[in-house]
Design an enzyme around this catalytic site. Structure first.
Site, PDB file in Angstrom:
ATOM      1  N   HIS A 100       0.941  -1.317  -0.024  1.00 54.88           N
ATOM      2  CA  HIS A 100      -0.041   0.018   0.046  1.00 54.88           C
ATOM      3  C   HIS A 100       0.836   1.260  -0.148  1.00 54.88           C
ATOM      4  CE1 HIS A 100       0.717  -1.191   4.268  1.00 54.88           C
ATOM      5  NE2 HIS A 100       0.682  -0.232   4.553  1.00 54.88           N
ATOM      6  N   LEU A 151      -0.987  -7.770  -0.827  1.00 51.56           N
ATOM      7  CA  LEU A 151      -1.718  -8.462   0.162  1.00 51.56           C
ATOM      8  C   LEU A 151      -0.543  -8.937   1.014  1.00 51.56           C
ATOM      9  CD1 LEU A 151      -3.909 -11.169  -1.744  1.00 51.56           C
ATOM     10  CD2 LEU A 151      -4.619  -8.888  -0.925  1.00 51.56           C
ATOM     11  N   ASN A 221       6.485   1.992  12.592  1.00 44.42           N
ATOM     12  CA  ASN A 221       6.011   3.449  12.932  1.00 44.42           C
ATOM     13  C   ASN A 221       4.951   3.347  14.036  1.00 44.42           C
ATOM     14  OD1 ASN A 221       3.417   2.484  11.855  1.00 44.42           O
ATOM     15  ND2 ASN A 221       4.195   3.251   9.597  1.00 44.42           N
ATOM     16  N   HIS A 297      -2.936   6.893   7.538  1.00 45.18           N
ATOM     17  CA  HIS A 297      -2.319   5.548   6.952  1.00 45.18           C
ATOM     18  C   HIS A 297      -2.827   5.466   5.356  1.00 45.18           C
ATOM     19  CE1 HIS A 297      -1.464   1.398   6.842  1.00 45.18           C
ATOM     20  NE2 HIS A 297      -2.671   1.235   6.029  1.00 45.18           N
ATOM     21  N   ARG A 393      -0.295 -39.607  -8.211  1.00 44.71           N
ATOM     22  CA  ARG A 393       0.837 -39.083  -7.481  1.00 44.71           C
ATOM     23  C   ARG A 393       2.138 -39.939  -7.695  1.00 44.71           C
ATOM     24  NH1 ARG A 393       1.271 -41.168  -1.344  1.00 44.71           N
ATOM     25  NH2 ARG A 393      -0.182 -42.931  -1.527  1.00 44.71           N
ATOM     26  N   PHE A 480      -4.075 -28.801   1.701  1.00 43.72           N
ATOM     27  CA  PHE A 480      -3.163 -27.793   2.467  1.00 43.72           C
ATOM     28  C   PHE A 480      -2.752 -26.698   1.431  1.00 43.72           C
ATOM     29  CE2 PHE A 480      -2.608 -31.128   5.828  1.00 43.72           C
ATOM     30  CZ  PHE A 480      -2.710 -30.172   6.883  1.00 43.72           C
ATOM     31  N   HIS A 504      -3.572 -36.469  -3.147  1.00 45.95           N
ATOM     32  CA  HIS A 504      -4.678 -36.650  -2.324  1.00 45.95           C
ATOM     33  C   HIS A 504      -5.873 -35.931  -2.509  1.00 45.95           C
ATOM     34  CE1 HIS A 504      -0.993 -38.511  -0.373  1.00 45.95           C
ATOM     35  NE2 HIS A 504      -1.690 -39.277   0.413  1.00 45.95           N
ATOM     36  N   ASP A 512      -8.337 -40.346   6.504  1.00 44.24           N
ATOM     37  CA  ASP A 512      -7.943 -39.172   7.076  1.00 44.24           C
ATOM     38  C   ASP A 512      -9.154 -38.202   7.154  1.00 44.24           C
ATOM     39  OD1 ASP A 512      -5.510 -39.313   8.010  1.00 44.24           O
ATOM     40  OD2 ASP A 512      -4.546 -38.181   6.173  1.00 44.24           O
ATOM     41  N   HIS A 516      -9.526 -33.590   5.582  1.00 39.48           N
ATOM     42  CA  HIS A 516      -8.590 -33.727   4.459  1.00 39.48           C
ATOM     43  C   HIS A 516      -9.030 -33.898   2.940  1.00 39.48           C
ATOM     44  CE1 HIS A 516      -5.996 -33.495   7.894  1.00 39.48           C
ATOM     45  NE2 HIS A 516      -4.863 -33.903   7.295  1.00 39.48           N
TER      46      HIS A 516
END
Lengths: 731, 731
Positions: A100, A151, A221, A297, A393, A480, A504, A512, A516
């Site tokens: 910003h 962000l 600051n 600000h 995988r 995740f 997964h 799980d 998950h």
């Protein structure tokens, strides 16, 4: 007028490791030029900040004013760069994590002589126009901006990625007397980025890797949007950074004491063995009637206050956007020095290429964003892929190992699941601080720790480093990746290439349980512009997914892979993945009674379902695999209709995610209408209705309800009539 | 057999604040019973862990074995609870942040006498069945589990929320001699949760608020999935926690030294002024041939190793799931004591209600999950709402201020944007450590800091505290909710009620640019099961959104609000928000030529567009506001067709998000096909094509292309023919 006094830079060091305290009262080096000019420069920046926010009554003036001296130190004395060529490979990098405060960066890019950043361009900050480059947050598209930030917290992790890139490139290519890559990464942060989890993860990572080419400049600051920082943030930040393996320096009057700042930066550049955190106390909006408060600000000061500021700083309150020639003169040096630096480096590089032709050629290839020639041919052809069912995988691991080990472009890692995501290979070297004994900086296997968010944000830094020179590959369990969603989004916004290995996926996770099992998250990735969410059906499509991801230099890709085994299908074709969807079973020329669209592990189930529908119901059934919806949407309408003839055929989508989005293609769907459950995947597939027998039963019952009254053909449902064929009651 | 020796609990204190070191060699309290029984108990837990994972060859045995002594200390000596009534309000709470270690918790719930947790139930861990309660991660639905955990880091923040709840309830209701709420929150963590950003944010928050009713138990086994922890995580964790305002205790042999653990827990319970972190060194998978390695983390040990473990621990290797009666005897006390504690508390509560009837009645109402009677009537009626255009974030503030200040059920806060999100009110008290002078623990305005993820995860703890007693309201800019996406998802999975105030939605954000303009994220929230993503059109729908959110005790809600002003519309109706979509303009009985579906700030634009289409094209146009797609989907088909007659009318969706999902309802749509841009919102709306004139032109051109050949009526497009009416090229 705010005085610019000479103060001290205090050096803090973890007592347990060194215990020494460097130069408590350091002499100011000879670098800092005459005080009056400095005051003029710093005050010019402040007044520009006040004016440029006031102009369209918006923006963030406080940090521009409070951190003007810090910025002056950086761009005038401490950073090494060439304004004429912002892409010079051996430049210092600057990342504004506190995005910003971009106006401060824009002003500095202007003053330090970046040709694109004219005063007219800066004046477009917050202007009612679409053609400006002085965007509300810094954007990667514009010269002198390394990555799009804003962000909070992302920038720190981006900077860690850039520092990793420099370390790795240096360890890979530097030779005795040939320091091809030797530079610093400077990151400017406020308290916000330090509070954010992603920032903390990144700081911990950088400390672990001992990235001593990284300097984190804290504009301390003590003020946040809502007021004094101690209403919400009372960490002992210096101690915290030390606990995570950082050197810590301090500057007590960072709004005015240019000499102390420059001195601290000089010290920071010399320190080795750890990244450096410089805690610089400043006064936000210094000079404003509301200085030192949240009011300065994120809002313009108001006409009266702007006038007061100027008067106090010795400027004419009636003159706007005023830059004295002395200020430009003060920065002239940067252009001259920058040109010299690059020219010296170019000489070095020419000599390097002669002395080390192989390395030089590879370095050059990478600067051009190219992968090793012939990589695609190294992928195993379909006939060499495993015939027995394998998790995608695992088959992704086969592809990875066929291209990654030999090409230094690839920088691979995982969030503590290296073996489970199959991103490891024989003979790999870990990217580690050599002192740990686990690897060295030339390593390309990265242990990101259980820090998915910073992993991806750092990968954005890696991917942005001379865009295309590094292909980051990261991995974790699919759910995740939701932790990293903001950074996935930023990669898409910045059009950076990486491959995210998300293993997964779906309810195939099994035991799980629902925590998950992603049900909705993949749909976000499908909706995200510029993003390849690819869900390959089998090993062949995994190969296609890799090829697509590596060839698409303008998009990040995420490969959605199974934990559970899936068969290699007859109809899959790596070369068709690029079309987003294609026919894996059935004749293209024949209009089917029912078209089944499936993705990933459900394509095999759709094929089995199709066989049952053919046998039991006599339907003609087509199966379409749709690994990448966005690519399909981008095909010509003729192609789309040839694959999914939804005006003539009943179309059913099959995927154990929420049905959201599927009504675009299908008349009915077999999807999850709840979260999942904890049980073995085979039990879950049956329970939630994804067994081929159940699917065939549900689909035929539904289809029969659509029989045309003449008994021939079907009454094709219209928009708004999408039906959920499975109504499961999970969590 | 592993020895259970008496060792010491070392106490660390921030030298700068206190400098004292408590009881370096503390005497073991008299509480710990005979050593042989203890060994038997701890080894029984270990063998059960090994057996239960081996049974179906999956699960996480390592922590069960390594932390058996910690668990014994907690459930046998240190926690106060009543197994017969897991919902007793003044119980200690236990949160397993390392949710993958749930088997340890299940075993303890069984041994300590929770009736539901029979041995047969525990044996269903990883069983091929849908009816078990021993899920792969702990689930809130089952007795003795406070919240569903397992996504790493969440549990720490959940525990912070529970501790906040206890602090607030105590400060609000406790009276001299009436300690109605006086308990501890225990959180069990591994290194994973400490590495995650959300965990670090939560730790910083808890330190700031000096939550001395929170005890974080660190199972420090130095092993992660991929190997030794120092391959990725080398923070000085004790120093780090101290820097964030925590007491730190240490236990050196936490796998065996029960006395030292109990002693440390006793100390932790007595410490005040700060939350307590207990760093307990353990050996993962202790007793296994692979102890102290990643191999025992997430896989069964194998038959041979299980037998070896049992032999080494003095158990019969052939006997499975063996629990000696002495073990059950050892835990009998917990049931007796628990019943007594609750009974004493019930007496206290009865006396409290007589002494403080008003507070007692309020406390009771909240335990029953009820809001203050008549709250709905306190909302301003439509005729009292502001007539001039107002941002919905502002009108949400009006609604908030009409119900929140007087009802202690509401616990409100923001991620440092209190004023900008309009969640403040006159006379509010901040939730703060009283020593700061900023507020006290009875305060209901929470300064979460710039920590969105931990804010929502903590709110999950608040909402789960005697579910319904507290209604958390949190706020931030919309895009920052993406940082909290995993916790929003967990709230949906747990069916917890809260209201998320997400201001600055869509491209209406304006100057802050594409980083801050959500384009795809809202679609994730729409796809998420059990979640109310509500995008109200104006102040009246804002009222409806609040009513719906507060009445829906089983879903979290997120209110998607504008930064920019929107008019109060004639056709909006708070009572119809609950249907998900309804007609705001046009006659329900007449089939329109064109139906426009819009949400939020675009409903007003759709109404203006409709007027243009009526005037310029002579179309009959209906406008539908669809604030909550999931609720609309749940309506009977008759209602849905009455609102959106997609088989007769041309339907166009209008929303400046990606079009993903809209083909379910519409034949064409005006949406974002790229990320946004940095410019004032009015400029952006025009640039991206959302000005009513442009919309009317685009829609009529498209509609005319659908004219039926007989000139009357329309050729209604089918599924698969959705058209994007706006093709914008942003980032």
């Amino acid at each position: 007028m705010s005085p610019i006094a000479t103060s001290t830079a205090h050096y803090h060091e973890d007592a347990s490791s060194h215990g020494k305290e460097l130069s408590k009262n350091p002499h100011v080096t000879g670098k800092v030029s005459g005080k009056e000019t400095e005051k003029l420069v710093i005050n010019t920046i402040r007044c520009l900040g006040a004016d440029l926010c006031q102009q369209y009554k918006g923006g963030h003036p406080g940090t521009v004013m409070g951190a003007a001296a810090i910025a002056t130190a950086l761009w005038r004395y401490s950073m090494r760069y060439n304004p004429a060529n912002p892409e010079w490979v051996n430049r210092d990098r600057f990342v504004l994590s506190a995005g910003h405060a971009c106006l401060l960066q824009y002003i500095m890019l202007h003053l330090s002589g970046y040709p694109t950043w004219t005063l007219d361009q800066i004046k477009k900050y917050h202007a009612p126009t679409m053609d400006g480059i002085a965007a509300g947050h810094p954007e990667i598209e514009f010269p002198g901006v390394e990555l799009t930030t804003g962000l909070l917290g992302q920038g720190i992790a981006n900077a860690v990625g850039l520092a990793m890139a420099n370390k790795n490139m240096a360890a890979t290519y530097n030779k005795q007397d040939f320091p091809l890559i030797e530079n610093k990464v400077w990151c400017f942060t406020g308290d916000g980025c330090l509070q954010e989890g992603v920032g903390q993860e990144a700081i911990s990572m950088a400390g672990h890797w001992a990235l001593d080419n990284l300097i984190l400049v804290y504009d301390n600051n003590s003020v946040t949007v809502d007021g004094n920082i101690d209403i919400c943030f009372t960490d002992d930040t210096n101690a915290k950074l030390q606990s995570m393996g950082w050197h810590v320096l301090e500057v007590s009057d960072g709004s005015n004491d240019l000499a102390a700042i420059v001195d601290a930066f000089d010290q920071a550049k010399k320190l080795t063995g750890k990244p450096v955190f410089i805690n610089i106390k400043t006064i936000i909006g210094i000079g404003s009637a509301n200085q030192n408060s949240g009011k300065v600000h994120g809002a313009a000061l108001g006409e009266d206050d702007v006038a007061n500021v100027k008067t106090a700083l010795g400027f004419d309150p009636k003159q706007k956007f005023f830059v004295d020639d002395k200020v430009y003169d003060y920065f002239k040096d940067t252009t001259t020095k920058g040109a010299q630096w690059e020219s010296d480096w170019n000489d070095l590089y020419e000599r390097y290429k002669k002395a080390y032709p192989k390395e030089g050629a590879e370095f050059q290839r990478r600067l051009e964003g190219k992968l090793e020639e012939g990589w695609e041919s190294k992928l195993p052809p379909k006939e060499s892929l495993p015939k027995d069912p394998k998790a995608t995988r695992q088959t992704s691991g086969i592809i990875l190992r066929s291209v990654v080990p030999q090409d230094n472009s690839f920088f691979v890692g995982s969030a503590d699941l290296c073996e489970s995501t199959f991103v490891n290979w024989d003979g790999m070297v870990e990217f580690q601080n050599p002192e740990t004994g686990y690897g060295d900086y030339s390593g390309r296997q990265v242990r990101y720790g259980i820090r998915e968010h910073a992993m991806v944000a750092a990968a954005n830094g890696l991917a942005a480093w001379q865009k295309g020179a590094i292909v980051p590959i990261m991995s974790s369990y699919f759910i995740f990746w939701l932790y990293a969603a903001p950074s996935l989004r930023m990669a898409a916004l910045m059009k950076l290439r990486f491959i995210a290995i998300a293993t997964h996926d779906s309810i195939g996770v099994g035991e799980d349980g629902p925590t998950h099992q992603p049900i909705a998250f993949p749909l976000f990735l499908r909706a995200l512009p510029n993003f390849n969410y690819i869900r390959p059906a089998d090993a062949e499509e995994v190969a296609g997914a890799w090829i697509l991801s590596l060839k698409d230099a303008e998009h990040p890709s995420l490969l959605s892979l199974t934990r559970q085994p899936v068969p290699l299908l007859e109809g899959t074709d790596r070369n068709k993945v690029q079309y987003g969807a294609y026919i894996v079973k059935g004749d293209e020329k024949e209009v089917p009674d029912v078209t089944l669209i499936a993705t990933g592990s459900e394509v095999a189930r759709a094929v089995d379902t199709a066989k049952l529908l053919e046998e039991q119901n006599g339907y003609r059934v087509r199966v379409v695999s749709m690994p990448l919806t966005a690519r399909f949407d981008a095909q010509p309408v003729e192609y789309r209709r040839s694959i999914i003839p939804s005006s003539k055929s009943l179309v059913v989508s099959i995927e154990p995610y929420a049905s959201f989005g599927w009504a675009k293609y299908a008349h009915a769907g077999a999807h999850m209408t709840s979260f999942g459950h904890s049980a073995p995947y085979s039990v879950l597939y049956e329970h939630f209705g994804f067994g081929p027998k159940n699917l065939a039963a549900k689909i035929s019952t539904w289809a029969e309800s659509k029989r045309a009254s003449d008994g021939k053909g079907w009454e094709i449902p219209g928009v708004g009539e999408f039906e959920e064929l499975l109504l499961n009651k999970g969590h």
